[in-house]
Design a protein around this motif. Structure first.
Motif, short mmCIF file in Angstrom:
data_model
loop_
_atom_site.label_atom_id
_atom_site.label_comp_id
_atom_site.label_asym_id
_atom_site.label_seq_id
_atom_site.Cartn_x
_atom_site.Cartn_y
_atom_site.Cartn_z
N ALA A 4 0.82 -1.21 0.00
CA ALA A 4 0.00 0.00 0.00
C ALA A 4 0.85 1.26 0.00
O ALA A 4 0.37 2.33 0.32
N SER A 5 2.11 1.12 -0.37
CA SER A 5 3.00 2.28 -0.37
C SER A 5 2.78 3.14 -1.60
O SER A 5 2.38 2.65 -2.66
N PRO A 6 3.05 4.45 -1.49
CA PRO A 6 2.92 5.34 -2.66
C PRO A 6 3.82 4.91 -3.81
O PRO A 6 3.46 5.10 -4.98
N ILE A 7 4.98 4.37 -3.50
CA ILE A 7 5.91 3.93 -4.55
C ILE A 7 5.30 2.81 -5.38
O ILE A 7 5.39 2.81 -6.62
N TRP A 8 4.65 1.86 -4.71
CA TRP A 8 3.99 0.76 -5.43
C TRP A 8 2.90 1.30 -6.34
O TRP A 8 2.75 0.86 -7.48
N LEU A 9 2.15 2.30 -5.84
CA LEU A 9 1.07 2.89 -6.63
C LEU A 9 1.62 3.60 -7.86
O LEU A 9 1.08 3.46 -8.96
N VAL A 10 2.69 4.36 -7.67
CA VAL A 10 3.28 5.10 -8.80
C VAL A 10 3.77 4.11 -9.86
O VAL A 10 3.58 4.33 -11.07
N ARG A 11 4.38 3.02 -9.45
CA ARG A 11 4.85 2.02 -10.41
C ARG A 11 3.69 1.38 -11.15
O ARG A 11 3.78 1.12 -12.36
N LEU A 13 0.76 2.78 -11.78
CA LEU A 13 0.22 3.78 -12.71
C LEU A 13 1.13 3.93 -13.93
O LEU A 13 0.64 4.13 -15.05
N ARG A 14 2.41 3.83 -13.71
CA ARG A 14 3.34 3.94 -14.84
C ARG A 14 3.19 2.78 -15.81
O ARG A 14 3.32 2.93 -17.02
N ARG A 15 2.89 1.60 -15.26
CA ARG A 15 2.70 0.42 -16.12
C ARG A 15 1.37 0.43 -16.85
O ARG A 15 1.26 -0.06 -17.97
N HIS A 16 0.34 1.02 -16.21
CA HIS A 16 -1.02 0.88 -16.75
C HIS A 16 -1.66 2.22 -17.14
O HIS A 16 -2.88 2.30 -17.26
N TRP A 17 -0.85 3.25 -17.36
CA TRP A 17 -1.42 4.58 -17.64
C TRP A 17 -2.26 4.57 -18.92
O TRP A 17 -3.30 5.25 -19.00
N HIS A 18 -1.84 3.81 -19.91
CA HIS A 18 -2.60 3.77 -21.17
C HIS A 18 -3.96 3.12 -20.96
O HIS A 18 -4.99 3.61 -21.46
N LEU A 19 -3.99 2.04 -20.19
CA LEU A 19 -5.26 1.39 -19.86
C LEU A 19 -6.16 2.32 -19.05
O LEU A 19 -7.37 2.35 -19.26
N LEU A 20 -5.55 3.08 -18.16
CA LEU A 20 -6.30 4.03 -17.34
C LEU A 20 -7.00 5.08 -18.20
O LEU A 20 -8.19 5.37 -17.99
N LEU A 21 -6.30 5.62 -19.17
CA LEU A 21 -6.89 6.64 -20.04
C LEU A 21 -8.02 6.06 -20.89
O LEU A 21 -9.07 6.69 -21.06
N ILE A 22 -7.81 4.85 -21.41
CA ILE A 22 -8.84 4.22 -22.25
C ILE A 22 -10.10 3.96 -21.45
O ILE A 22 -11.22 4.26 -21.90
N VAL A 115 -5.20 -11.01 -13.01
CA VAL A 115 -4.10 -10.13 -13.40
C VAL A 115 -4.55 -8.68 -13.62
O VAL A 115 -3.71 -7.84 -13.94
N PHE A 116 -5.83 -8.37 -13.46
CA PHE A 116 -6.29 -7.01 -13.75
C PHE A 116 -5.89 -6.06 -12.62
O PHE A 116 -6.11 -6.37 -11.44
N PRO A 117 -5.36 -4.87 -12.94
CA PRO A 117 -4.97 -3.90 -11.91
C PRO A 117 -6.19 -3.16 -11.35
O PRO A 117 -6.55 -2.07 -11.81
N LEU A 118 -6.82 -3.72 -10.36
CA LEU A 118 -8.04 -3.14 -9.81
C LEU A 118 -7.84 -1.74 -9.25
O LEU A 118 -8.80 -0.96 -9.17
#
Length: 274
Positions: A4-11, A13-22, A115-118
């Motif tokens: 639950a660390s901010p670093i884990w969250l940032v990583r 988001l960096r991996r799934h930013w394209h999916l997030l926008l879609i 495997v989905f990033p909930l």
């Protein structure tokens, strides 16, 4: 429990930013799928609410914004735009409050995929709400031009006044999305809270109109500082209170992290409950 660390969250988001926008854009478009007017509702809805509330409070209840704001006058036009600033900020939080509790339930097919990033689902809700806020802000600018209210250069600082609210909204989205899976009644409670915030925030009245004890209580309302500072930069052409925004940011980030921690702790049981 997942990290639950901010670093884990940032990583993540960096991996799934394209999916997030879609998914965020799909959420925006899906709301109006099948409707005749489509996305035109994003413009019409805030405009109609502005007209209705302005009529009720200025014509029926004879409400006035009786404070020295430097707006250069008092009247329905001034009250309308002052009211609208508060309304669109409340609307941003209200959309998070009312939709977050059923977010996981509405995406059960994603929840059951291992495997989905909930963690990005509450973020898609936030971006969707932010999109509608931006449309409403455009309506505000248009209303200011039509009504002859000056456009101040300090209005460009609006993102600065809104930024401290972001971690809090994300924390609310994560926390309610998790709690809503296990406690289905929470959705009814958040709808009530949204309505309470509408009338107990400085939307229809200035904080100065209240007595000193009540002004102190209003400081605990999460919308008070943001609405007041947003009006300062957008309507009155003044700089924001940086010290107040910094203090707000500290609390907001703390609550935001708590909401994310609740989500990470609860997500392991989502598939079993849903």
């Amino acid at each position: 429990m997942r990290d639950a660390s901010p670093i884990w969250l940032v990583r993540s988001l960096r991996r799934h930013w394209h999916l997030l926008l879609i998914m965020s854009w799909r959420d925006v478009m899906g709301r109006y799928r099948g409707s005749l007017m489509g996305m035109l509702w994003t413009f019409v809805t805030p405009l109609l609410l502005l007209l209705i509330y302005t009529f009720v409070f200025t014509v029926v209840f004879k409400a006035r914004w009786d404070v020295d704001t430097g707006a250069g006058g008092e009247g329905r036009a001034t009250f309308a735009i002052v009211l609208f600033v508060g309304m669109i900020i409340h609307g941003l939080m209200a959309e998070i409050l009312t939709r977050a509790p059923t977010l996981m339930l509405g995406h059960a097919n994603y929840v059951k995929k291992v495997v989905f990033p909930l963690e990005i689902l509450p973020l898609t809700l936030f971006l969707s709400a932010l999109f509608h806020f931006a449309i409403s802000a455009g309506v505000l600018v248009l209303a200011m031009i039509v009504l002859g209210h000056p456009l101040h250069v300090t209005a460009l600082l609006l993102p600065v006044t809104l930024l401290p609210l972001v971690p809090l909204l994300l924390g609310i989205a994560w926390g309610l999305a998790s709690i809503g899976v296990y406690l289905r009644d929470v959705g009814h409670l958040t709808g009530l809270i949204s309505t309470v915030l509408l009338f107990l925030s400085p939307i229809f009245f200035p904080v100065e109109a209240l007595g000193e004890p009540y002004q102190s209580l209003m400081a605990f309302n999460p919308l008070t500082v943001i609405i007041e500072q947003s009006r300062q930069v957008v309507l009155w052409g003044k700089l924001p209170d940086i010290s107040a925004l910094i203090a707000y940011s500290v609390v907001s980030c703390t609550l935001g992290w708590c909401g994310f921690a609740i989500f990470q702790k609860g997500r392991k049981g989502f598939a079993d409950v849903i």
